[in-house]
Enzyme design. Sequence first.
Site, PDB file in Angstrom:
ATOM      1  N   ASP A   1       0.429   3.797   1.666  1.00  0.00           N
ATOM      2  CA  ASP A   1       0.398   4.413   2.999  1.00  0.00           C
ATOM      3  C   ASP A   1       1.819   4.707   3.501  1.00  0.00           C
ATOM      4  O   ASP A   1       2.676   3.817   3.504  1.00  0.00           O
ATOM      5  CB  ASP A   1      -0.309   3.446   3.975  1.00  0.00           C
TER       6      ASP A   1
ATOM      7  N   ARG B   1       2.993   4.968   6.260  1.00  0.00           N
ATOM      8  CA  ARG B   1       3.424   4.260   7.473  1.00  0.00           C
ATOM      9  C   ARG B   1       3.890   2.836   7.198  1.00  0.00           C
ATOM     10  O   ARG B   1       4.292   2.125   8.121  1.00  0.00           O
ATOM     11  CB  ARG B   1       2.277   4.243   8.492  1.00  0.00           C
TER      12      ARG B   1
ATOM     13  N   CYS C   1      -6.171   0.204   7.003  1.00  0.00           N
ATOM     14  CA  CYS C   1      -5.900   0.773   5.674  1.00  0.00           C
ATOM     15  C   CYS C   1      -7.007   1.749   5.265  1.00  0.00           C
ATOM     16  O   CYS C   1      -8.188   1.387   5.230  1.00  0.00           O
ATOM     17  CB  CYS C   1      -5.783  -0.363   4.650  1.00  0.00           C
TER      18      CYS C   1
ATOM     19  N   CYS D   1       0.836  -1.195   0.000  1.00  0.00           N
ATOM     20  CA  CYS D   1       0.000   0.000   0.000  1.00  0.00           C
ATOM     21  C   CYS D   1       0.882   1.261   0.000  1.00  0.00           C
ATOM     22  O   CYS D   1       1.980   1.264   0.549  1.00  0.00           O
ATOM     23  CB  CYS D   1      -0.897   0.008   1.244  1.00  0.00           C
TER      24      CYS D   1
ATOM     25  N   HIS E   1      -2.220  -3.968   5.047  1.00  0.00           N
ATOM     26  CA  HIS E   1      -2.056  -3.560   6.448  1.00  0.00           C
ATOM     27  C   HIS E   1      -3.398  -3.280   7.094  1.00  0.00           C
ATOM     28  O   HIS E   1      -4.355  -2.881   6.417  1.00  0.00           O
ATOM     29  CB  HIS E   1      -1.114  -2.351   6.570  1.00  0.00           C
TER      30      HIS E   1
HETATM   31 ZN    ZN Z   1      -3.372   1.266   3.080  1.00  0.00          ZN
END
Ligand code: ZN
Length: 205
Positions: A42, A44, A99, A40, A96
């Site tokens: 993302d 993080r 999400c 992803c 994750h």
């Molecule tokens: Zn995500």
Amino acid sequence: MLSELLKRNVAWSTLRNSNEPNYFSRLATQQAPEFFWIGCSDSRVPANVVAGLDPGEVFVHRNVANVVHSSDMNLLTALEFAVEALEIREIIVCGHYGCGGVRAATEDLPHGLVDHWLEPIRRLSRSYAVDLAHAPDKETYRDRLAELNVIEGVRRVSETPILQRAWKHGTEIRVHGLIYSLRDGLLRDLNCTIDESHSRLEAAE
Ligand code: ZN
């Protein structure tokens, strides 16, 4: 601020060089990662950081909610390069918990283009509606959906002509599904690995 970012880059480069004087010249002349990571976007969940790998050790493709669209030329190009040029034998689809993309796919609100992108996740939520109905709360529901999205991604990667061709030629490649928890920083194996033997079994069914 960009100037701050550039300062951090200089500090990082200096530290790397002092730890290993040949570090950058070594990386510049060869790329031999052992893993291809589909994850992803993302911020993080950076592949190198969460997997504890150095630059040069993992080849990465990321998109919103780590969706594997069978017609995504970006992903397919990276996948083909990973398998055929870099000769990577371990492919990881990593989702994750928590999400935002998965959450958006469960909402009845318009989010723009991303709604088209997230359609496969919506389809999964309909296909597994009975199973997902057991989730005691929304968070658990979304986290289970994030797991299903990874498992579906593993299946889709394994069904690409790239993997089918490689397996036909006897190349031993494994496609794994992992999920990362933002809460404890740990990766969990969803035990949905597909390799050449699984692929053959599925084809025979
Ligand atoms: Zn995500």
